[in-house]
Design a protein around this motif. Structure first.
Motif, PDB file in Angstrom:
ATOM      1  N   ILE A  11       0.874  -1.189   0.000  1.00 45.45           N
ATOM      2  CA  ILE A  11       0.000   0.000   0.000  1.00 45.45           C
ATOM      3  C   ILE A  11       0.902   1.226   0.000  1.00 45.45           C
ATOM      4  O   ILE A  11       1.648   1.451   0.964  1.00 45.45           O
ATOM      5  CB  ILE A  11      -0.951   0.007   1.210  1.00 45.45           C
ATOM      6  N   GLY A  12       0.841   1.995  -1.067  1.00 45.43           N
ATOM      7  CA  GLY A  12       1.767   3.118  -1.200  1.00 45.43           C
ATOM      8  C   GLY A  12       3.186   2.596  -1.088  1.00 45.43           C
ATOM      9  O   GLY A  12       3.552   1.630  -1.759  1.00 45.43           O
ATOM     10  N   GLN A  13       3.980   3.187  -0.207  1.00 45.41           N
ATOM     11  CA  GLN A  13       5.368   2.721  -0.041  1.00 45.41           C
ATOM     12  C   GLN A  13       5.489   1.643   1.038  1.00 45.41           C
ATOM     13  O   GLN A  13       6.572   1.159   1.316  1.00 45.41           O
ATOM     14  CB  GLN A  13       6.280   3.908   0.309  1.00 45.41           C
ATOM     15  N   PRO A  43     -11.048  -5.597   4.538  1.00 46.44           N
ATOM     16  CA  PRO A  43     -11.621  -4.249   4.458  1.00 46.44           C
ATOM     17  C   PRO A  43     -10.645  -3.157   4.911  1.00 46.44           C
ATOM     18  O   PRO A  43     -10.617  -2.074   4.338  1.00 46.44           O
ATOM     19  CB  PRO A  43     -12.821  -4.330   5.408  1.00 46.44           C
ATOM     20  N   ALA A  44      -9.813  -3.454   5.926  1.00 47.50           N
ATOM     21  CA  ALA A  44      -8.893  -2.427   6.446  1.00 47.50           C
ATOM     22  C   ALA A  44      -7.884  -2.027   5.371  1.00 47.50           C
ATOM     23  O   ALA A  44      -7.588  -0.839   5.180  1.00 47.50           O
ATOM     24  CB  ALA A  44      -8.170  -2.948   7.687  1.00 47.50           C
ATOM     25  N   GLU A  45      -7.382  -3.026   4.642  1.00 44.81           N
ATOM     26  CA  GLU A  45      -6.366  -2.715   3.619  1.00 44.81           C
ATOM     27  C   GLU A  45      -6.990  -2.034   2.401  1.00 44.81           C
ATOM     28  O   GLU A  45      -6.376  -1.155   1.792  1.00 44.81           O
ATOM     29  CB  GLU A  45      -5.631  -3.995   3.185  1.00 44.81           C
ATOM     30  N   VAL A  46      -8.230  -2.445   2.047  1.00 44.64           N
ATOM     31  CA  VAL A  46      -8.912  -1.764   0.939  1.00 44.64           C
ATOM     32  C   VAL A  46      -9.098  -0.296   1.304  1.00 44.64           C
ATOM     33  O   VAL A  46      -8.823   0.611   0.509  1.00 44.64           O
ATOM     34  CB  VAL A  46     -10.279  -2.438   0.621  1.00 44.64           C
ATOM     35  N   GLU A  47      -9.517  -0.058   2.557  1.00 45.36           N
ATOM     36  CA  GLU A  47      -9.720   1.320   3.029  1.00 45.36           C
ATOM     37  C   GLU A  47      -8.403   2.113   2.950  1.00 45.36           C
ATOM     38  O   GLU A  47      -8.376   3.238   2.438  1.00 45.36           O
ATOM     39  CB  GLU A  47     -10.265   1.263   4.474  1.00 45.36           C
ATOM     40  N   GLN A  48      -7.316   1.508   3.426  1.00 46.64           N
ATOM     41  CA  GLN A  48      -6.029   2.233   3.428  1.00 46.64           C
ATOM     42  C   GLN A  48      -5.562   2.542   2.006  1.00 46.64           C
ATOM     43  O   GLN A  48      -5.079   3.638   1.720  1.00 46.64           O
ATOM     44  CB  GLN A  48      -4.960   1.397   4.129  1.00 46.64           C
ATOM     45  N   ALA A  49      -5.720   1.571   1.107  1.00 48.14           N
ATOM     46  CA  ALA A  49      -5.268   1.781  -0.282  1.00 48.14           C
ATOM     47  C   ALA A  49      -6.101   2.881  -0.946  1.00 48.14           C
ATOM     48  O   ALA A  49      -5.561   3.734  -1.662  1.00 48.14           O
ATOM     49  CB  ALA A  49      -5.357   0.470  -1.065  1.00 48.14           C
ATOM     50  N   CYS A  50      -7.411   2.849  -0.711  1.00 50.84           N
ATOM     51  CA  CYS A  50      -8.286   3.863  -1.330  1.00 50.84           C
ATOM     52  C   CYS A  50      -8.002   5.248  -0.747  1.00 50.84           C
ATOM     53  O   CYS A  50      -7.980   6.246  -1.487  1.00 50.84           O
ATOM     54  CB  CYS A  50      -9.761   3.502  -1.152  1.00 50.84           C
ATOM     55  N   ALA A  51      -7.773   5.290   0.571  1.00 47.09           N
ATOM     56  CA  ALA A  51      -7.468   6.593   1.193  1.00 47.09           C
ATOM     57  C   ALA A  51      -6.165   7.139   0.617  1.00 47.09           C
ATOM     58  O   ALA A  51      -6.059   8.331   0.299  1.00 47.09           O
ATOM     59  CB  ALA A  51      -7.370   6.432   2.711  1.00 47.09           C
ATOM     60  N   ALA A  52      -5.166   6.272   0.467  1.00 46.11           N
ATOM     61  CA  ALA A  52      -3.871   6.719  -0.056  1.00 46.11           C
ATOM     62  C   ALA A  52      -4.010   7.174  -1.511  1.00 46.11           C
ATOM     63  O   ALA A  52      -3.445   8.204  -1.908  1.00 46.11           O
ATOM     64  CB  ALA A  52      -2.855   5.575   0.046  1.00 46.11           C
ATOM     65  N   ALA A  53      -4.782   6.428  -2.300  1.00 50.90           N
ATOM     66  CA  ALA A  53      -4.972   6.795  -3.714  1.00 50.90           C
ATOM     67  C   ALA A  53      -5.682   8.139  -3.826  1.00 50.90           C
ATOM     68  O   ALA A  53      -5.321   8.989  -4.639  1.00 50.90           O
ATOM     69  CB  ALA A  53      -5.769   5.704  -4.431  1.00 50.90           C
ATOM     70  N   TRP A  54      -6.680   8.323  -2.966  1.00 55.52           N
ATOM     71  CA  TRP A  54      -7.437   9.583  -3.014  1.00 55.52           C
ATOM     72  C   TRP A  54      -6.544  10.757  -2.598  1.00 55.52           C
ATOM     73  O   TRP A  54      -6.577  11.834  -3.211  1.00 55.52           O
ATOM     74  CB  TRP A  54      -8.687   9.480  -2.135  1.00 55.52           C
ATOM     75  N   ALA A  55      -5.733  10.522  -1.575  1.00 54.48           N
ATOM     76  CA  ALA A  55      -4.829  11.588  -1.102  1.00 54.48           C
ATOM     77  C   ALA A  55      -3.816  11.953  -2.192  1.00 54.48           C
ATOM     78  O   ALA A  55      -3.392  13.101  -2.305  1.00 54.48           O
ATOM     79  CB  ALA A  55      -4.107  11.132   0.163  1.00 54.48           C
ATOM     80  N   ALA A  56      -3.453  10.962  -3.008  1.00 57.44           N
ATOM     81  CA  ALA A  56      -2.439  11.212  -4.055  1.00 57.44           C
ATOM     82  C   ALA A  56      -3.034  11.851  -5.302  1.00 57.44           C
ATOM     83  O   ALA A  56      -2.313  12.465  -6.093  1.00 57.44           O
ATOM     84  CB  ALA A  56      -1.777   9.880  -4.441  1.00 57.44           C
ATOM     85  N   PHE A  57      -4.333  11.700  -5.473  1.00 57.90           N
ATOM     86  CA  PHE A  57      -4.949  12.005  -6.773  1.00 57.90           C
ATOM     87  C   PHE A  57      -4.682  13.433  -7.264  1.00 57.90           C
ATOM     88  O   PHE A  57      -4.181  13.659  -8.369  1.00 57.90           O
ATOM     89  CB  PHE A  57      -6.456  11.713  -6.710  1.00 57.90           C
ATOM     90  N   ASP A  58      -5.010  14.414  -6.424  1.00 57.12           N
ATOM     91  CA  ASP A  58      -4.894  15.804  -6.912  1.00 57.12           C
ATOM     92  C   ASP A  58      -3.446  16.188  -7.213  1.00 57.12           C
ATOM     93  O   ASP A  58      -3.188  16.978  -8.119  1.00 57.12           O
ATOM     94  CB  ASP A  58      -5.519  16.782  -5.909  1.00 57.12           C
ATOM     95  N   THR A  59      -2.516  15.641  -6.466  1.00 58.86           N
ATOM     96  CA  THR A  59      -1.107  15.940  -6.745  1.00 58.86           C
ATOM     97  C   THR A  59      -0.662  15.186  -7.990  1.00 58.86           C
ATOM     98  O   THR A  59      -0.060  15.758  -8.899  1.00 58.86           O
ATOM     99  CB  THR A  59      -0.210  15.479  -5.563  1.00 58.86           C
ATOM    100  N   TYR A  60      -0.993  13.897  -8.049  1.00 60.79           N
ATOM    101  CA  TYR A  60      -0.490  13.088  -9.165  1.00 60.79           C
ATOM    102  C   TYR A  60      -1.045  13.544 -10.508  1.00 60.79           C
ATOM    103  O   TYR A  60      -0.326  13.614 -11.501  1.00 60.79           O
ATOM    104  CB  TYR A  60      -0.806  11.601  -8.925  1.00 60.79           C
TER     105      TYR A  60
END
Ligand code: NAP
Length: 527
Positions: A11-13, A43-60
């Motif tokens: 998940i992320g790094q 569910p916990a890992e899906v949540e973490q991956a989605c949160a990380a992807a969303w946090a990255a979206f506007d920058t990426y």
């Protein structure tokens, strides 16, 4: 380069061990289990991956084009640095030969580099400017500027039959990252170790290029993992390659969300091959031999496998079948990708064996070891084919059905009645052009790619390629999953009306307009 496979979730790094080591890699050629056990994302890992992807979206999505292109190239470089370890693991997990895996690795890296070129060129942004006309009568025209932006975080379902080119860093991932979308891959359980190695290569490239952390994650798990990923509100699009059942299940889940999202599923195709009379007369034996080559390549596990052959019943067709039989009789099958795929193949062949009006024409050897399926060629009369819908269903593997037509019009009838296809092939000589001309307008409605005097297996990654087609070939016939046009799936246009320059995205500001090609007041202007 560290090539240790740990079985952790990426998940992320981060690499996470949640203790749920329930997934095992299996060598389909021997049946042996390969270490280590893999952690299943909950569910916990899906949540973490989605949160990380969303946090990255506007920058990426606003990374400089050059930086994003470099990132794609760095992924390719990191994959190459995995060296023999990647090839060995992929061979062990898929039973595909090393040469095939090496070829697929080259294709995967080439694909990433091609998308880097696409990103640098910037044409995918589709910049358009309609300059303001304040004095226009009867109403003034406002300043309008358009560009494509990234759709949002994308969930990618890796394919079983392309462990590299359609998996973790495959075409879906490359085109989504090129578009500016963070990617969460639901890895295919048939090659988890290969997936992890490639996933770690993407992590390393993201680190090296200073990309936002959540730009990439890799989750392994079953149907629940995939379902909750597609249901997550932060996921805005899905790329999938696999079965019709799996693809349709994801379309259903995505359409029932509060905010429905597009699913680009590439599912099922029987890739009809039309053998026209003059071509059969001129080269029946050559065609018969080449047909078996295409049919049995990769144990028939290609979405473009020639699943039906359509020809006029004639002594030339018999010559074709005789040559096919002679070639197939010495064929030794390799292991299929998974016991599930092997089981489905055996069931499909058995159904053809017992289907009314279907005859077995040629059968390959059975080979030794688990998961081998003997290749098979059947034939049937056109009337029988048209009256039994089940004969149109894909049998994933080296099985094909030859349909014997009585009249040229039967070929038209078949073209009209077949479902949507990835490909349709025409084998013809000049004397056949008249007959073929009548078919082409029908086939355009049915297929994403029409090819002449070749075989459908082997899909070029190029600008003019379409690997798509009407349902059930895909869930959205407007797009392709191979070639540079694949980026369009993960973009959407935004129009900016009368925005002050300071609020416009940089690419659309007047001083930057010359950097990529644009349509200005209807005229194409190059950089
Ligand atoms: P698959 O069963 O469709 O699975 C592909 C991926 O989708 C896997 O990651 C699977 O997860 C996931 N999935 C499937 N159904 C799902 C659902 N209801 N909800 C959420 N996720 C779901 O394809 P496969 O494993 O590659 O092979 C099975 C069959 O697919 C073959 O026998 C063949 O008929 C067909 N196939 C077709 C093509 C093609 O290009 N046309 C390519 C490959 C396979 P889990 O496995 O973890 O559950």
């Amino acid at each position: 380069m560290n090539t240790t496979i740990t079985g952790e979730i990426l998940i992320g790094q981060r690499a996470i061990d949640n203790g749920q080591r329930t997934l095992k890699a299996v060598n389909p050629a021997t049946g042996e289990t390969l270490a280590p056990d893999f952690a299943q994302a909950g569910p916990a890992e899906v949540e973490q991956a989605c949160a990380a992807a969303w946090a990255a979206f506007d920058t990426y999505r606003e990374t400089r084009l050059e930086d994003r292109a470099r990132f794609l190239e760095a992924i390719g470089d990191q994959i190459m640095q995995l060296g023999q370890a990647l090839v060995d693991r992929a061979v062990a997990e898929t039973a595909l030969p090393a040469a095939r895996i090496e070829g697929e690795r080259a294709r995967t890296v080439g694909q990433l580099r091609l998308f880097a070129q696409v990103v640098r060129a910037g044409e995918f942004l589709d910049v358009r400017v309609d300059t303001a006309m304040p004095d226009r009568q009867p109403l003034p025209r406002p300043d309008l500027r358009l560009r494509n932006i990234a759709l949002g975080p994308v969930a990618v379902f890796g394919a079983s039959n392309f462990p590299l080119a359609f998996s973790v860093a495959g075409g879906d991932t490359a085109s989504a990252l090129a578009a500016g979308c963070p990617v969460i891959v639901k890895g295919h359980p048939a090659h988890p170790g290969t997936g992890e190695l490639v996933g770690r290569a993407i992590q390393a490239a993201a680190r090296e290029c200073g990309m936002p952390e959540g730009v990439f994650s890799l989750l392994l798990g079953g149907i629940e993992t995939g379902t909750s990923l597609v249901q997550d509100a932060r996921i805005k699009g899905v790329g999938f390659t696999g079965s019709r059942t799996g693809g349709l299940a994801l379309v259903d889940i995505a359409s029932k969300r509060r905010e429905p999202i597009p699913v680009f599923a590439e599912m099922s195709s029987i890739n009809p091959v039309f053998l026209f009379p003059a071509a059969l007369a001129a080269r029946a034996e050559e065609l018969g031999k080449a047909f078996i080559g295409s049919l049995t390549m990769g144990a028939g596990q290609f979405c473009t496998n020639p699943g039906i052959v359509v020809a006029l019943d004639s002594p030339d067709l018999d010559r074709f079948l005789k040559a096919a039989d002679a070639t197939l009789s010495s064929h030794v099958p390799s292991a299929m990708l998974t016991p599930g795929i092997h089981g489905a193949y055996q069931k499909g062949v058995q159904a053809l064996e017992t289907a009314q009006g279907v005859q077995l024409c040629a059968r390959g050897g059975t080979g030794e070891g688990p998961n081998r399926g003997a290749a098979a060629v059947f034939s049937t009369a056109v009337s029988n084919f048209l009256s039994q819908e089940a004969l149109q269903h894909e049998v994933f593997g080296a099985s094909s059905l030859v349909v014997r037509c009585q009249r040229p019009e039967d070929m038209r009838e078949i073209a009209e009645r077949i479902e949507g296809q990835l490909t349709v092939t025409l084998h013809m000589e000049e004397a056949d052009y008249e007959l073929a001309r009548g078919l082409v307008p029908i086939l355009e409605r049915k297929a994403g790619r029409i090819l002449a005097n070749g075989w459908p297996t082997g899909v070029e990654v190029a600008h003019a390629m379409v690997h798509g087609g009407p349902f059930p070939a895909t869930s959205d016939s407007r797009f392709t999953s191979v070639g540079t046009l694949a980026i369009r799936r993960f973009l959407r246009p935004v129009s900016y009306q009368s925005l002050p320059s300071q609020l416009l995205p940089e690419t659309l500001r007047s001083e930057n307009l010359g950097r990529v090609s644009r349509l200005e007041d209807g005229k194409r202007l190059l950089p």
